[in-house]
Design a protein around this motif. Structure first.
Motif, PDB file in Angstrom:
ATOM      1  N   GLU A 659       0.859  -1.193   0.000  1.00 56.14           N
ATOM      2  CA  GLU A 659       0.000   0.000   0.000  1.00 56.14           C
ATOM      3  C   GLU A 659       0.888   1.234   0.000  1.00 56.14           C
ATOM      4  OE1 GLU A 659      -2.475   2.423   3.334  1.00 56.14           O
ATOM      5  OE2 GLU A 659      -2.784   0.240   3.306  1.00 56.14           O
ATOM      6  N   ILE A 660       0.611   2.159  -0.922  1.00 55.49           N
ATOM      7  CA  ILE A 660       1.363   3.411  -1.022  1.00 55.49           C
ATOM      8  C   ILE A 660       0.392   4.561  -0.781  1.00 55.49           C
ATOM      9  CG2 ILE A 660       2.749   4.894  -2.515  1.00 55.49           C
ATOM     10  CD1 ILE A 660       3.536   2.347  -4.071  1.00 55.49           C
ATOM     11  N   GLY A 661       0.681   5.412   0.227  1.00 59.23           N
ATOM     12  CA  GLY A 661      -0.256   6.490   0.538  1.00 59.23           C
ATOM     13  C   GLY A 661       0.396   7.604   1.351  1.00 59.23           C
ATOM     14  N   TYR A 662      -0.462   8.405   1.977  1.00 54.63           N
ATOM     15  CA  TYR A 662       0.061   9.540   2.757  1.00 54.63           C
ATOM     16  C   TYR A 662      -0.968   9.949   3.800  1.00 54.63           C
ATOM     17  CZ  TYR A 662      -3.156  12.707   0.379  1.00 54.63           C
ATOM     18  OH  TYR A 662      -4.294  13.322  -0.076  1.00 54.63           O
ATOM     19  N   ASN A 663      -0.513  10.746   4.804  1.00 53.90           N
ATOM     20  CA  ASN A 663      -1.371  11.358   5.820  1.00 53.90           C
ATOM     21  C   ASN A 663      -0.820  12.742   6.141  1.00 53.90           C
ATOM     22  OD1 ASN A 663      -3.454   9.334   6.769  1.00 53.90           O
ATOM     23  ND2 ASN A 663      -1.581   8.119   6.986  1.00 53.90           N
ATOM     24  N   LEU A 664      -1.688  13.629   6.603  1.00 50.35           N
ATOM     25  CA  LEU A 664      -1.254  14.954   7.054  1.00 50.35           C
ATOM     26  C   LEU A 664      -1.158  14.956   8.580  1.00 50.35           C
ATOM     27  CD1 LEU A 664      -3.287  17.411   4.788  1.00 50.35           C
ATOM     28  CD2 LEU A 664      -0.819  17.067   4.787  1.00 50.35           C
ATOM     29  N   LYS A 665       0.023  15.277   9.098  1.00 51.85           N
ATOM     30  CA  LYS A 665       0.228  15.367  10.547  1.00 51.85           C
ATOM     31  C   LYS A 665       0.848  16.720  10.863  1.00 51.85           C
ATOM     32  CE  LYS A 665       0.798  10.434  11.518  1.00 51.85           C
ATOM     33  NZ  LYS A 665       1.678   9.385  12.116  1.00 51.85           N
ATOM     34  N   GLU A 666       0.047  17.578  11.528  1.00 52.68           N
ATOM     35  CA  GLU A 666       0.509  18.927  11.907  1.00 52.68           C
ATOM     36  C   GLU A 666       1.040  19.675  10.685  1.00 52.68           C
ATOM     37  OE1 GLU A 666       3.318  18.497  15.053  1.00 52.68           O
ATOM     38  OE2 GLU A 666       1.851  17.689  16.468  1.00 52.68           O
ATOM     39  N   ASN A 667       0.230  19.630   9.596  1.00 50.85           N
ATOM     40  CA  ASN A 667       0.545  20.333   8.338  1.00 50.85           C
ATOM     41  C   ASN A 667       1.790  19.782   7.639  1.00 50.85           C
ATOM     42  OD1 ASN A 667      -1.656  22.110   8.552  1.00 50.85           O
ATOM     43  ND2 ASN A 667      -0.486  23.443   9.935  1.00 50.85           N
ATOM     44  N   ILE A 668       2.184  18.575   7.979  1.00 49.60           N
ATOM     45  CA  ILE A 668       3.315  17.928   7.310  1.00 49.60           C
ATOM     46  C   ILE A 668       2.792  16.695   6.572  1.00 49.60           C
ATOM     47  CG2 ILE A 668       5.505  16.708   7.638  1.00 49.60           C
ATOM     48  CD1 ILE A 668       6.004  18.449  10.077  1.00 49.60           C
ATOM     49  N   THR A 669       3.168  16.562   5.292  1.00 52.33           N
ATOM     50  CA  THR A 669       2.756  15.390   4.510  1.00 52.33           C
ATOM     51  C   THR A 669       3.694  14.227   4.825  1.00 52.33           C
ATOM     52  OG1 THR A 669       1.940  16.794   2.723  1.00 52.33           O
ATOM     53  CG2 THR A 669       2.348  14.467   2.206  1.00 52.33           C
ATOM     54  N   VAL A 670       3.123  13.168   5.401  1.00 55.74           N
ATOM     55  CA  VAL A 670       3.908  11.973   5.740  1.00 55.74           C
ATOM     56  C   VAL A 670       3.506  10.857   4.771  1.00 55.74           C
ATOM     57  CG1 VAL A 670       4.445  10.257   7.495  1.00 55.74           C
ATOM     58  CG2 VAL A 670       4.048  12.646   8.166  1.00 55.74           C
ATOM     59  N   TYR A 671       4.447  10.412   3.931  1.00 51.20           N
ATOM     60  CA  TYR A 671       4.205   9.334   2.971  1.00 51.20           C
ATOM     61  C   TYR A 671       4.463   8.001   3.658  1.00 51.20           C
ATOM     62  CZ  TYR A 671       4.636  13.229  -0.313  1.00 51.20           C
ATOM     63  OH  TYR A 671       4.475  14.419  -0.969  1.00 51.20           O
ATOM     64  N   HIS A 672       3.769   6.920   3.142  1.00 48.95           N
ATOM     65  CA  HIS A 672       4.019   5.591   3.713  1.00 48.95           C
ATOM     66  C   HIS A 672       3.974   4.517   2.633  1.00 48.95           C
ATOM     67  CE1 HIS A 672      -0.501   5.824   4.125  1.00 48.95           C
ATOM     68  NE2 HIS A 672      -0.374   4.642   3.513  1.00 48.95           N
ATOM     69  N   ILE A 673       4.764   3.482   2.888  1.00 47.68           N
ATOM     70  CA  ILE A 673       4.764   2.281   2.039  1.00 47.68           C
ATOM     71  C   ILE A 673       4.648   1.096   2.978  1.00 47.68           C
ATOM     72  CG2 ILE A 673       6.075   0.895   0.391  1.00 47.68           C
ATOM     73  CD1 ILE A 673       7.486   3.485  -0.450  1.00 47.68           C
ATOM     74  N   LYS A 674       3.531   0.345   2.849  1.00 45.45           N
ATOM     75  CA  LYS A 674       3.265  -0.768   3.755  1.00 45.45           C
ATOM     76  C   LYS A 674       3.210  -2.071   2.962  1.00 45.45           C
ATOM     77  CE  LYS A 674       0.449   2.198   6.764  1.00 45.45           C
ATOM     78  NZ  LYS A 674      -0.877   2.404   7.394  1.00 45.45           N
ATOM     79  N   ASP A 675       3.624  -3.153   3.617  1.00 46.69           N
ATOM     80  CA  ASP A 675       3.524  -4.480   2.986  1.00 46.69           C
ATOM     81  C   ASP A 675       3.075  -5.483   4.029  1.00 46.69           C
ATOM     82  OD1 ASP A 675       5.828  -6.032   4.229  1.00 46.69           O
ATOM     83  OD2 ASP A 675       6.956  -4.338   3.391  1.00 46.69           O
ATOM     84  N   ASN A 676       2.691  -6.674   3.568  1.00 46.96           N
ATOM     85  CA  ASN A 676       2.271  -7.745   4.485  1.00 46.96           C
ATOM     86  C   ASN A 676       3.267  -8.896   4.454  1.00 46.96           C
ATOM     87  OD1 ASN A 676       1.727  -8.664   1.946  1.00 46.96           O
ATOM     88  ND2 ASN A 676      -0.292  -9.529   2.411  1.00 46.96           N
ATOM     89  N   GLY A 677       4.556  -8.530   4.343  1.00 42.10           N
ATOM     90  CA  GLY A 677       5.602  -9.539   4.206  1.00 42.10           C
ATOM     91  C   GLY A 677       6.130 -10.057   5.525  1.00 42.10           C
ATOM     92  N   ILE A 678       7.438 -10.391   5.521  1.00 44.02           N
ATOM     93  CA  ILE A 678       8.029 -11.119   6.652  1.00 44.02           C
ATOM     94  C   ILE A 678       8.184 -10.238   7.891  1.00 44.02           C
ATOM     95  CG2 ILE A 678       9.246 -12.709   5.134  1.00 44.02           C
ATOM     96  CD1 ILE A 678      11.798 -11.068   5.676  1.00 44.02           C
ATOM     97  N   GLY A 679       8.256  -8.914   7.707  1.00 38.66           N
ATOM     98  CA  GLY A 679       8.421  -8.019   8.842  1.00 38.66           C
ATOM     99  C   GLY A 679       9.780  -8.172   9.509  1.00 38.66           C
ATOM    100  N   PHE A 680       9.943  -7.529  10.674  1.00 35.20           N
ATOM    101  CA  PHE A 680      11.193  -7.661  11.432  1.00 35.20           C
ATOM    102  C   PHE A 680      10.926  -7.339  12.898  1.00 35.20           C
ATOM    103  CE2 PHE A 680      11.049  -3.315   9.780  1.00 35.20           C
ATOM    104  CZ  PHE A 680      11.274  -2.540  10.920  1.00 35.20           C
ATOM    105  N   ASP A 681      11.848  -7.727  13.757  1.00 30.07           N
ATOM    106  CA  ASP A 681      11.723  -7.481  15.194  1.00 30.07           C
ATOM    107  C   ASP A 681      11.793  -5.968  15.438  1.00 30.07           C
ATOM    108  OD1 ASP A 681      12.113  -7.211  17.989  1.00 30.07           O
ATOM    109  OD2 ASP A 681      12.965  -9.234  18.079  1.00 30.07           O
ATOM    110  N   PRO A 682      10.794  -5.379  16.141  1.00 36.01           N
ATOM    111  CA  PRO A 682      10.783  -3.919  16.334  1.00 36.01           C
ATOM    112  C   PRO A 682      11.991  -3.366  17.091  1.00 36.01           C
ATOM    113  CG  PRO A 682       9.069  -4.987  17.651  1.00 36.01           C
ATOM    114  CD  PRO A 682       9.591  -6.023  16.713  1.00 36.01           C
ATOM    115  N   LYS A 683      12.736  -4.231  17.769  1.00 39.78           N
ATOM    116  CA  LYS A 683      13.920  -3.729  18.478  1.00 39.78           C
ATOM    117  C   LYS A 683      15.000  -3.271  17.493  1.00 39.78           C
ATOM    118  CE  LYS A 683      16.245  -8.200  19.143  1.00 39.78           C
ATOM    119  NZ  LYS A 683      16.727  -9.176  20.165  1.00 39.78           N
ATOM    120  N   TYR A 684      14.851  -3.679  16.203  1.00 36.75           N
ATOM    121  CA  TYR A 684      15.820  -3.275  15.185  1.00 36.75           C
ATOM    122  C   TYR A 684      15.338  -2.075  14.359  1.00 36.75           C
ATOM    123  CZ  TYR A 684      17.844  -7.888  16.132  1.00 36.75           C
ATOM    124  OH  TYR A 684      18.406  -8.973  16.738  1.00 36.75           O
ATOM    125  N   LYS A 685      14.272  -1.380  14.797  1.00 35.80           N
ATOM    126  CA  LYS A 685      13.676  -0.327  13.965  1.00 35.80           C
ATOM    127  C   LYS A 685      14.625   0.848  13.724  1.00 35.80           C
ATOM    128  CE  LYS A 685      11.267   2.078  17.748  1.00 35.80           C
ATOM    129  NZ  LYS A 685       9.943   2.531  18.224  1.00 35.80           N
TER     130      LYS A 685
END
Length: 737
Positions: A659-685
Motif C-alpha cells: 500500500e502506497i499512501g500519505y497522511n497529514l500530521k501537523e501540516n506535514i505530509t507523511v508518505y508511507h509504504i506498507k507491505d504484508n511480508g516477513i516483517g522484522f523485530d521492532p527492536k531493530y527499527k
C-alpha cells in the motif's frame, strides 16, 4: 472589643523578624496620631492621648471630620496635594487654640496626621551657619573612616546626646561600631560588634520609609490607637511612615537593659543600600523637635552622598589597578598562546590580580595550581559537588565551610573562595583561594544570647548583659571586595574570548580536514569504481566464456561453480554501485524542484514490471499523492528502494500486497509504504537504517546499504524516516521531506 487593645502578635521565639512592628497598634506619647478617611474626611482612628495633647477627648474626636479640627488653609493644602498626587507637606496649624506641627502621610485609604507640639525654631542665620558647617566639615573628610568620625562628632555637638555612634553592617547584617563620640564617663563601645538579630530585617526595611527615628522616653507608656482595626479597610492600621509609631516592647527592654533613656537613630544609605546607622543614646528622656530632626536628615544625606563619593573614588582607583594587572595577564596569555602558561608560569601570576594565597586554573577539566591551594583532587570534588551546581558564573564566600562541609579538610588554604565559571562549561574555571584568618571579635554581649522567652511577660525578652564578649573565630577568610569581584569578571571575560577563539580555530581546522576528507572520498570513489570494477569485468568475461563454450563439458559441480562465480560477480558489482551511491549522497549538492509524486511512483512501478515479476502482488495507491519539493533523482532513489523492499519481502506471502499512501500530521505530509511480508523485530527499527545492517535472513539477497541510502537522502532534505513492524505481520515505512 477588648481583644483590640492587646498587642496584636504572639512573637515567634525562633526569630524577632516575625514581629509586625508596622501594625503595632500604639504610638509614642510625645504627639498624637489621627487617621481619617481620604474621601470623606471623617476621623476613623485616634491615639488615646488626644485629651492630653490637644484637649479634645479621643471619643469626641471620633465623631468629628478632620476639617473641624484643622484650619481651612491646611485642609486646602492637603486636598490640593491629594488631587495633584503630590507629596504632602508639613504644616503648622492651630488645633483647639494651640499651635502644632502637622506631619501628614497616606496609608492605604487613610490620611494619617502626626501632631507634635511646636518648639522654638533656630534663627535663620544660625541655622544657615550650622548647615554650612556641616557641609564644610563632612566634605573635608579625607576617607570613609574619617567621615564617620566627623559625622559622630557633629551629631553629638548639634543634638547633645550622651553618646553618638556610627554603626556599619557587614554582609550578614551584623553591626560594628566604627566611630564614636561620647561623654568621658561612659564606657566605650567603639570596635564592638552586635548580632543581626539586634536590628531584625523588618526594622531595617522601615528605615527606608522613616530615615530618622526618635524615642523620646524609653520608659514611656504606649498610647493605644482606637479602634485598633481600621473601619476603612478592616485591618490594623499600617503606621510604617508615622513619626510617632510605637516601639516594640522587645526593643524598649533592650534599651532599658543598656541603661538608655532616649535615642535617635538615622539610616545611612549608600548607593541605594542600607550601609549602617547613626545611633544616638541619652541616659535621660530627650525630645528632638521635627525641625531638629530635619537637620539630622540633612546631615545624614550629606554623609550618605560623601560616603558614596569616597567609596566610589576608592573603587575606581582599585578598579584601575586591577584592570591594569588583568591586561598584563592577558598579554602573557596571548604571547604564550596558552591560558595556563600565561596565568601561572610568569613573574606576574593569577594571584597578583586579586589578593589571595593561591589559585587554580581549570581548562577542559585539567588543573594548574598557583600558590597555596587545596589539592587537585579536592578541587575536582569541589567543582563536581558544589561549584557546578551554582547558578551564577561568579561565586564567592568568605566561609566555604558553612556551605560545603567537606572544606574542613583544607580550611587553612581555602576557607574563602572566589570562582568564575568560564562560559557555561563546568570544565573551565578560574578559582582564587584565601586561608582562614584566626581572629578575635569583640561583641557587645554574648551574641548567642539573642532573646529569651519570659513566661510572665508572655513574649521574648532581650539579653540583659552588654559587656564585651570576645569570640575566637576560625574557618573564615577576609571578605571579597567589590573591585576584586569586578576584576575577576573582567579577566574571565577576556579569557572566555581566548577559549572561544581557540574553539573557532579548532573548528576551522576540523572543517579544513573535513574538506580534504571529502576530496579524498571522491578520489576514493573514483578509484573504487575503476580499480574494483576492472578486474570484476575480467572475472565476469571469463566466467561467461566458460558458460557459453565449455559449460556442457563440465560436470555438475563445475557448472555450479561457474553459476556461483557469475552471481557473486553481480552481487559485488551491486555492492560497489551501492557504496558509490551512498558516498554520492553525502557529497552531492541538492537540486531542488517540485516533483510529481504520482508520476514518479508510476514510472518506478512500470520499471519493476509488476505483472510479470510480481504477478501475485496487489498494489494499492492513494489517489493524487501530494507533490514533493526536493532533488528528483535522489527522491526517485528513496521511492525505488522502499517499493523494491516491499515487493521483495512480501512476494512469498499467500496474498502479497503493498500500500502506497500519505497522511497529514501537523501540516506535514507523511508518505508511507506498507507491505504484508516477513516483517522484522521492532527492536531493530533504528538499526535497520545503518550501513550493512540486514535482518531479513539468508533467504533474501541484499547488501544492507539500500535503507542507509534512503535515510541519508531523507536527512539531506531535512526530513525524517521511521519504520513500524512485527515479525510475520509486514512492515510500514513512513517518511517526510
Amino acid at each position: 472589643m477588648a481583644e483590640e487593645n492587646k498587642y496584636p502578635v504572639e512573637v515567634d521565639l525562633s526569630s524577632c523578624e516575625k514581629e509586625p512592628i508596622h501594625i503595632i497598634g500604639t504610638t509614642q506619647s510625645h504627639g498624637l496620631l489621627i487617621a481619617s478617611c481620604i474621601k470623606t474626611g471623617k476621623i476613623t482612628q485616634v491615639g488615646e492621648n488626644a485629651g492630653h495633647i490637644i484637649g479634645i477627648a479621643s471619643e469626641e474626636l471620633l465623631k468629628l471630620n478632620i476639617s473641624e479640627i484643622l484650619s481651612s488653609e491646611v485642609i486646602k493644602n492637603v486636598n490640593d496635594s491629594l488631587l495633584k498626587d503630590e507629596r504632602l507637606e508639613v504644616e503648622e496649624s492651630l488645633v483647639n487654640g494651640k499651635n502644632f506641627i502637622i506631619i501628614p502621610h497616606l496609608s492605604g485609604d487613610s490620611l494619617i496626621l502626626d501632631i507634635e507640639p511646636t518648639h522654638e525654631k533656630k534663627d535663620n542665620f544660625d541655622f544657615q551657619k550650622e548647615l554650612s558647617g556641616l557641609l564644610n566639615t563632612l566634605s573635608a573628610s579625607e576617607n570613609p573612616q574619617e567621615l564617620c568620625q566627623d559625622a559622630a562628632n557633629l551629631t553629638r555637638q548639634i543634638f547633645e546626646y550622651d553618646r553618638v555612634m556610627v554603626y556599619k553592617f557587614d554582609d550578614e547584617w551584623n553591626g560594628k561600631v566604627i566611630a564614636e563620640a561620647k561623654n568621658d564617663d561612659l564606657e566605650a563601645f567603639l570596635g564592638l560588634q552586635y548580632p543581626a538579630s539586634d536590628i531584625p530585617k523588618q526594622a531595617r526595611q522601615l528605615f527606608f520609609k522613616n530615615r530618622v527615628r526618635i524615642i523620646t522616653d524609653v520608659n514611656y507608656a504606649p498610647v493605644k490607637i482606637i479602634p485598633q482595626i481600621s473601619p476603612i479597610g478592616g485591618e490594623p492600621l499600617d503606621i510604617s511612615k508615622s513619626k510617632l509609631r510605637g516601639v516594640s516592647p522587645i526593643h524598649i527592654e533592650y534599651l532599658q537593659n543598656m541603661g538608655i533613656g532616649a535615642s535617635m537613630t538615622a539610616a545611612l544609605i549608600s548607593n541605594g543600600k542600607l550601609w549602617g546607622l547613626l545611633a544616638c543614646h541619652h541616659r535621660k528622656a530627650k525630645f528632638v523637635s521635627y525641625y531638629e530632626r530635619q537637620t539630622c536628615e540633612f546631615l545624614i544625606q550629606i554623609f550618605s552622598n560623601e560616603l558614596s563619593l569616597k567609596n566610589s573614588n576608592i573603587f575606581l582607583s582599585k578598579i584601575g589597578e586591577v584592570e591594569k594587572v588583568a591586561g598584563q595577564l592577558m598579554d602573557q596569555v596571548l604571547k604564550q598562546d596558552s591560558i595556563k602558561k600565561g596565568l601561572a608560569t610568569n613573574d606576574l601570576k593569577l594571584t597578583d590580580l586579586i589578593e589571595s594565597s593561591g589559585a587554580a586554573i581549570v581548562i577542559d577539566g585539567k588543573i594548574k595550581l598557583v600558590g597555596k591551594t587545596p589539592s587537585k583532587k579536592e578541587i575536582k570534588t569541589l567543582i563536581k559537588k558544589f561549584l557546578s551546581k551554582q547558578q551564577d558564573n561568579i561565586f564567592y564566600t568568605k566561609n566555604l565551610l558553612s556551605l560545603y562541609p567537606e572544606a574542613k579538610d583544607y580550611k587553612s588554604t581555602g576557607s574563602g573562595i572566589l570562582s568564575s565559571r568560564l562560559g557555561n562549561d563546568s570544565m573551565n574555571y578560574l578559582i582564587w583561594f584565601r586561608p582562614e584568618v584566626i581572629q578575635q571579635i569583640d561583641w557587645g554581649g554574648d551574641p548567642n544570647n539573642k532573646a529569651f522567652y519570659d513566661s510572665q511577660k508572655e513574649r521574648l525578652t532581650p539579653r540583659k548583659s552588654f559587656e564585651k564578649w570576645t569570640e575566637d573565630l576560625s574557618g573564615v577568610a577576609t571578605f571579597w571586595k567589590d573591585y576584586e569581584l569586578s576584576g575577576a569578571r573582567k579577566l574571565s571575560k577576556n579569557v572566555n574570548y581566548v577559549i572561544l577563539d581557540n574553539q573557532k580555530r579548532n573548528i576551522d581546522n576540523l572543517n579544513e580536514k573535513l574538506v580534504i576528507a571529502h576530496k579524498e572520498l571522491e578520489l576514493f570513489s573514483q578509484g573504487l569504481s575503476h580499480d574494483l570494477k576492472a578486474p570484476l569485468r575480467g572475472v565476469d568475461g571469463y566466467a561467461h566464456i566458460l558458460k557459453e563454450d565449455h559449460f556442457s563439458s563440465l560436470n555438475k559441480e563445475g557448472r555450479m561453480a561457474v553459476d556461483t562465480i557469475l552471481s557473486s560477480v553481480q552481487e559485488m558489482q551491486d555492492l560497489i554501485d551501492n557504496i558509490l551511491s551512498f558516498a554520492g549522497v553525502s557529497n552531492e549538492n541538492l537540486s531542488k524542484q517540485v516533483v510529481s509524486t504520482d508520476t514518479m511512483v508510476s514510472d518506478i512501478l512500470k520499471s519493476f514490471n509488476i505483472k510479470s515479476n510480481f504477478s501475485n502482488t496487489s498494489v494499492s495507491i492513494d489517489e493524487s499523492l501530494p507533490k514533493m519539493l526536493g532533488d528528483r533523482r535522489m527522491l526517485g532513489q528513496v521511492w525505488s528502494n522502499l517499493i523494491a523492499n516491499a515487493l521483495k519481502y512480501s512476494e512469498r506471502s499467500s496474498s502479497p500486497a503493498i500500500e502506497i499512501g500519505y497522511n497529514l500530521k501537523e501540516n506535514i505530509t507523511v508518505y508511507h509504504i506498507k507491505d504484508n511480508g516477513i516483517g522484522f523485530d521492532p527492536k531493530y527499527k533504528e538499526e535497520i537504517f545503518n550501513l550493512f545492517s540486514r535482518h531479513s535472513g539468508d533467504n533474501y539477497q541484499g547488501t544492507g546499504i539500500g535503507l542507509a541510502i534512503v535515510k541519508k537522502i531523507i536527512e539531506k532534505h531535512n526530513g525524517k524516516i521511521w519504520a513500524e513492524s512485527e515479525p510475520g505481520k509486514g512492515s510500514a515505512f513512513y517518511f517526510h521531506v
